[in-house]
Motif scaffolding. Sequence first.
Motif, PDB file in Angstrom:
ATOM      1  N   ASP A 137     -61.911  72.611 -19.439  1.00 57.67           N
ATOM      2  CA  ASP A 137     -61.246  73.369 -18.406  1.00 57.67           C
ATOM      3  C   ASP A 137     -61.000  74.818 -18.819  1.00 57.67           C
ATOM      4  OD1 ASP A 137     -59.199  70.511 -17.574  1.00 57.67           O
ATOM      5  OD2 ASP A 137     -61.197  71.118 -16.862  1.00 57.67           O
ATOM      6  N   LYS A 138     -60.703  75.055 -20.106  1.00 54.81           N
ATOM      7  CA  LYS A 138     -60.368  76.396 -20.567  1.00 54.81           C
ATOM      8  C   LYS A 138     -61.102  76.685 -21.867  1.00 54.81           C
ATOM      9  CE  LYS A 138     -55.817  76.276 -18.399  1.00 54.81           C
ATOM     10  NZ  LYS A 138     -54.352  76.448 -18.590  1.00 54.81           N
ATOM     11  N   PRO A 139     -62.411  76.889 -21.802  1.00 53.59           N
ATOM     12  CA  PRO A 139     -63.201  77.021 -23.022  1.00 53.59           C
ATOM     13  C   PRO A 139     -62.840  78.244 -23.845  1.00 53.59           C
ATOM     14  CG  PRO A 139     -64.531  77.523 -21.091  1.00 53.59           C
ATOM     15  CD  PRO A 139     -63.244  76.940 -20.580  1.00 53.59           C
ATOM     16  N   LEU A 179     -67.842  81.748 -30.518  1.00 57.74           N
ATOM     17  CA  LEU A 179     -67.845  81.396 -29.104  1.00 57.74           C
ATOM     18  C   LEU A 179     -68.484  80.028 -28.925  1.00 57.74           C
ATOM     19  CD1 LEU A 179     -69.118  84.874 -27.867  1.00 57.74           C
ATOM     20  CD2 LEU A 179     -66.746  84.109 -28.095  1.00 57.74           C
ATOM     21  N   HIS A 180     -67.739  79.102 -28.367  1.00 58.53           N
ATOM     22  CA  HIS A 180     -68.229  77.721 -28.248  1.00 58.53           C
ATOM     23  C   HIS A 180     -69.012  77.480 -26.963  1.00 58.53           C
ATOM     24  CE1 HIS A 180     -65.890  76.733 -31.792  1.00 58.53           C
ATOM     25  NE2 HIS A 180     -64.876  77.369 -31.259  1.00 58.53           N
ATOM     26  N   VAL A 181     -68.943  78.432 -26.026  1.00 62.28           N
ATOM     27  CA  VAL A 181     -69.750  78.385 -24.801  1.00 62.28           C
ATOM     28  C   VAL A 181     -70.312  79.784 -24.578  1.00 62.28           C
ATOM     29  CG1 VAL A 181     -68.385  76.536 -23.766  1.00 62.28           C
ATOM     30  CG2 VAL A 181     -67.740  78.917 -23.355  1.00 62.28           C
ATOM     31  N   VAL A 182     -71.291  79.896 -23.662  1.00 61.08           N
ATOM     32  CA  VAL A 182     -71.842  81.215 -23.335  1.00 61.08           C
ATOM     33  C   VAL A 182     -70.765  82.038 -22.626  1.00 61.08           C
ATOM     34  CG1 VAL A 182     -73.575  82.478 -22.017  1.00 61.08           C
ATOM     35  CG2 VAL A 182     -74.177  80.336 -23.191  1.00 61.08           C
ATOM     36  N   VAL A 183     -70.505  83.215 -23.177  1.00 63.46           N
ATOM     37  CA  VAL A 183     -69.493  84.098 -22.606  1.00 63.46           C
ATOM     38  C   VAL A 183     -70.187  85.357 -22.078  1.00 63.46           C
ATOM     39  CG1 VAL A 183     -67.441  85.477 -23.073  1.00 63.46           C
ATOM     40  CG2 VAL A 183     -67.700  83.217 -24.139  1.00 63.46           C
ATOM     41  N   LYS A 184     -70.052  85.609 -20.767  1.00 64.03           N
ATOM     42  CA  LYS A 184     -70.555  86.828 -20.143  1.00 64.03           C
ATOM     43  C   LYS A 184     -69.360  87.584 -19.593  1.00 64.03           C
ATOM     44  CE  LYS A 184     -74.996  84.834 -18.688  1.00 64.03           C
ATOM     45  NZ  LYS A 184     -75.896  84.547 -17.544  1.00 64.03           N
ATOM     46  N   SER A 235     -66.417  96.910 -24.675  1.00 64.31           N
ATOM     47  CA  SER A 235     -67.866  96.705 -24.586  1.00 64.31           C
ATOM     48  C   SER A 235     -68.172  95.415 -23.853  1.00 64.31           C
ATOM     49  CB  SER A 235     -68.504  96.679 -25.974  1.00 64.31           C
ATOM     50  OG  SER A 235     -68.029  95.567 -26.704  1.00 64.31           O
ATOM     51  N   GLU A 236     -69.388  95.332 -23.343  1.00 61.85           N
ATOM     52  CA  GLU A 236     -69.838  94.124 -22.669  1.00 61.85           C
ATOM     53  C   GLU A 236     -70.242  93.074 -23.690  1.00 61.85           C
ATOM     54  OE1 GLU A 236     -71.649  96.121 -18.583  1.00 61.85           O
ATOM     55  OE2 GLU A 236     -72.976  95.126 -20.032  1.00 61.85           O
ATOM     56  N   ILE A 237     -70.163  91.800 -23.270  1.00 65.49           N
ATOM     57  CA  ILE A 237     -70.535  90.697 -24.142  1.00 65.49           C
ATOM     58  C   ILE A 237     -71.318  89.675 -23.342  1.00 65.49           C
ATOM     59  CG2 ILE A 237     -68.331  89.523 -23.779  1.00 65.49           C
ATOM     60  CD1 ILE A 237     -68.540  88.410 -26.601  1.00 65.49           C
ATOM     61  N   ASN A 238     -72.391  89.169 -23.937  1.00 63.19           N
ATOM     62  CA  ASN A 238     -73.183  88.085 -23.355  1.00 63.19           C
ATOM     63  C   ASN A 238     -73.731  87.305 -24.549  1.00 63.19           C
ATOM     64  OD1 ASN A 238     -74.824  86.307 -22.028  1.00 63.19           O
ATOM     65  ND2 ASN A 238     -76.057  87.844 -20.969  1.00 63.19           N
ATOM     66  N   ILE A 275     -60.849  89.030 -24.552  1.00 66.09           N
ATOM     67  CA  ILE A 275     -62.151  88.679 -23.978  1.00 66.09           C
ATOM     68  C   ILE A 275     -61.913  88.264 -22.531  1.00 66.09           C
ATOM     69  CG2 ILE A 275     -64.140  87.132 -24.106  1.00 66.09           C
ATOM     70  CD1 ILE A 275     -63.567  86.802 -27.093  1.00 66.09           C
ATOM     71  N   THR A 276     -62.673  88.913 -21.606  1.00 69.91           N
ATOM     72  CA  THR A 276     -62.546  88.590 -20.186  1.00 69.91           C
ATOM     73  C   THR A 276     -63.920  88.173 -19.664  1.00 69.91           C
ATOM     74  OG1 THR A 276     -60.785  90.215 -19.940  1.00 69.91           O
ATOM     75  CG2 THR A 276     -61.862  89.457 -17.915  1.00 69.91           C
ATOM     76  N   SER A 277     -63.966  87.020 -18.985  1.00 70.22           N
ATOM     77  CA  SER A 277     -65.218  86.540 -18.396  1.00 70.22           C
ATOM     78  C   SER A 277     -64.890  85.694 -17.190  1.00 70.22           C
ATOM     79  CB  SER A 277     -66.014  85.719 -19.415  1.00 70.22           C
ATOM     80  OG  SER A 277     -65.435  84.441 -19.575  1.00 70.22           O
ATOM     81  N   ASN A 278     -65.932  85.121 -16.573  1.00 68.43           N
ATOM     82  CA  ASN A 278     -65.711  84.238 -15.441  1.00 68.43           C
ATOM     83  C   ASN A 278     -64.932  82.988 -15.835  1.00 68.43           C
ATOM     84  OD1 ASN A 278     -67.103  85.967 -13.763  1.00 68.43           O
ATOM     85  ND2 ASN A 278     -69.084  84.960 -14.068  1.00 68.43           N
ATOM     86  N   GLU A 279     -64.938  82.670 -17.162  1.00 65.20           N
ATOM     87  CA  GLU A 279     -64.221  81.479 -17.652  1.00 65.20           C
ATOM     88  C   GLU A 279     -62.728  81.738 -17.796  1.00 65.20           C
ATOM     89  OE1 GLU A 279     -67.775  79.256 -17.930  1.00 65.20           O
ATOM     90  OE2 GLU A 279     -65.663  78.692 -17.915  1.00 65.20           O
TER      91      GLU A 279
END
Length: 625
Positions: A548-550, A567-572, A588-591, A611-615
């Motif tokens: 739920d909250k990776p 990072l345990h999941v893909v972070v964009k 900076s951007e992260i993917n 860190i800010t992403s869709n997750e």
Amino acid sequence: MYLHLTITPSSTVEVTEAACDTYTWALNGMTYTASGDYNYVVGCVTNVLHLTITNSVAPAVSIVESANNVVAGTSVTFTATPVNGGTAAYAWFVNGLPAGTNNFQLTYAPANGDAVYVVMTSSLTCVTVPTATSNTINMVVTPVIPMGAVWTGLANNGDWFTAGNWDTGVPGAITNVTIPGGLGANYPMNAGVCNNLLMENGASLMVNPTVGGTATVQSFVTAGQYHFISSPVENETAGGVFPLSTFLRYYDETQTSMQWINMLAAEVLMDMAGYSAFIPASTGDQLISYDGNLHDIMYYNPYLSFTANSTVQYDGYNLMGNPFASRIDLESGGIERGNVDNAFYFWNPSINNYSYWLNGAGVNGASQYVPVGQGFFVKVSTPGLGEFGITNEARTNEFQAFYKSSINNVIRLKVEGDIYSDETMVRFDNQASSQFDSQFDAYKLKASDVNHLYTKTADGSDLAINALTSIEENTSIPVYFEVAHNGTYSLTASELETIAGSVPVWLEDLKTGAVQNLRENAVYAFSANVNDNVNRFKLTFAVLGVDDKPLQNVNIWSVDKNIHMQLHVVVKGNVRVTNAAGQTLLNSEINAVGEYVIHAPVAAGIYMVTITSNEGTVTKKVFIK
């Protein structure tokens, strides 16, 4: 005139009476106080009383002893002398308890302080009281001072002066005393005097006796293994203890290399100093002996060193030791330190590896109770001098070969297989951090040719005991495993009961992808070889829900101005670094997935990484050196 005459013949009636003090004759009502013949005529009858008056007497009795102030075991006869006793009866008493009857003498071997008296019962008729109690004799009995005495502890009170704790009685100045090993915690808690003192391997004395002769402390040392040792006596030499074939070394932390320095036979073993001893297998196991005056009171070393020779993980170690002829308690108030970490580092020859003790918890079999003659490392915290001391307050007879943690929020991992086992521990304390904490963490010291299980600090230092702030902030912890030999192993989790039952505990094998619920099955079997990635496992406390909250499982640390993120999941999304004032220093951007590194050309200090992403969004604190 007529006379009517009756002539009655006269008669005599005689009675004989005896009385004490007075007699009242019922015939005439007279009371007599003296013996005699008394007449009373009634008509033609002469009554004669033959009276014996006996004056009442007071009975008494006294006793004497045949000897007093005697040696224990000596028979003493007590003799009664009666007054007005007639054929008297006797009842003897010792300390108020019946001890003999119907004899004017009593014979027995008294104990010190015995109070002896007799009660006599007179056989005379005319006595003021029927019984009399004698004088009391208080016996003085000195113990037999044995030539030799062995502590048995059978009285189970730890008292040196209780005869029941010795096989031949309480020792004196002429006694050669032996304190045997193998009695657990059942050893003297106080002390008297003796001639020679022999403390066998495993024995303990909380208080030193006054030794008129020679004190000898024995220790059993197995050959073919390394041991950390320390002398419990003053001014003993290396050659006076160990065979000449022994490799005896001290540790000099200030040396850039070759810190282990060989000792000569004539060199003195310093107070509270530790040494490494290796007796060759060809020499055989040894029962070594330390001879001299026992250490006492307090030992303090204000000159421990920290020399920056390699890395902080391996610098600053000083080899100390238990200086006393007793065990010491590492959790007691008798341990003093300044600029020294809380952890203690022991060499455990049974696993050919280090053991650790820290704040109520042991790893690899370490105990808070340090045996006689045991050495250990302490680590100076920062460059400069450290201070370390041990006082008599630390002395104890307590004994435990292994001490289970008495603290909460702990998980212990133990890997077994091959020849030796290894352990690591993770605990949670709100005063700890993800960096190395000198009060809460213990570095991992790695011996050669054995397997190693450990975790890391955020900046990459290896830890045997790792204290983190909370489960909520550390839901995923990498666990590293270095393999010395290919083989099949098992990893066991224990002390899970100290963690709240609502918290799931998972183990993930990063090599095979296997995931196991450690609450349901605490033992995980696996294969490993020397070429495996040491980042083998991941320990997960899924409080917040990994799926739920990776982002909550992201690990962030810094090394050499670089910020590392696991990072345990893909972070964009976006990563932002701010200072304590809230100013943005990097954005900076992260993917990415896995380990991601960004360079942070900033001054040393504490920064916030967001860190800010869709997750979602996660912010963690990092210390940049």
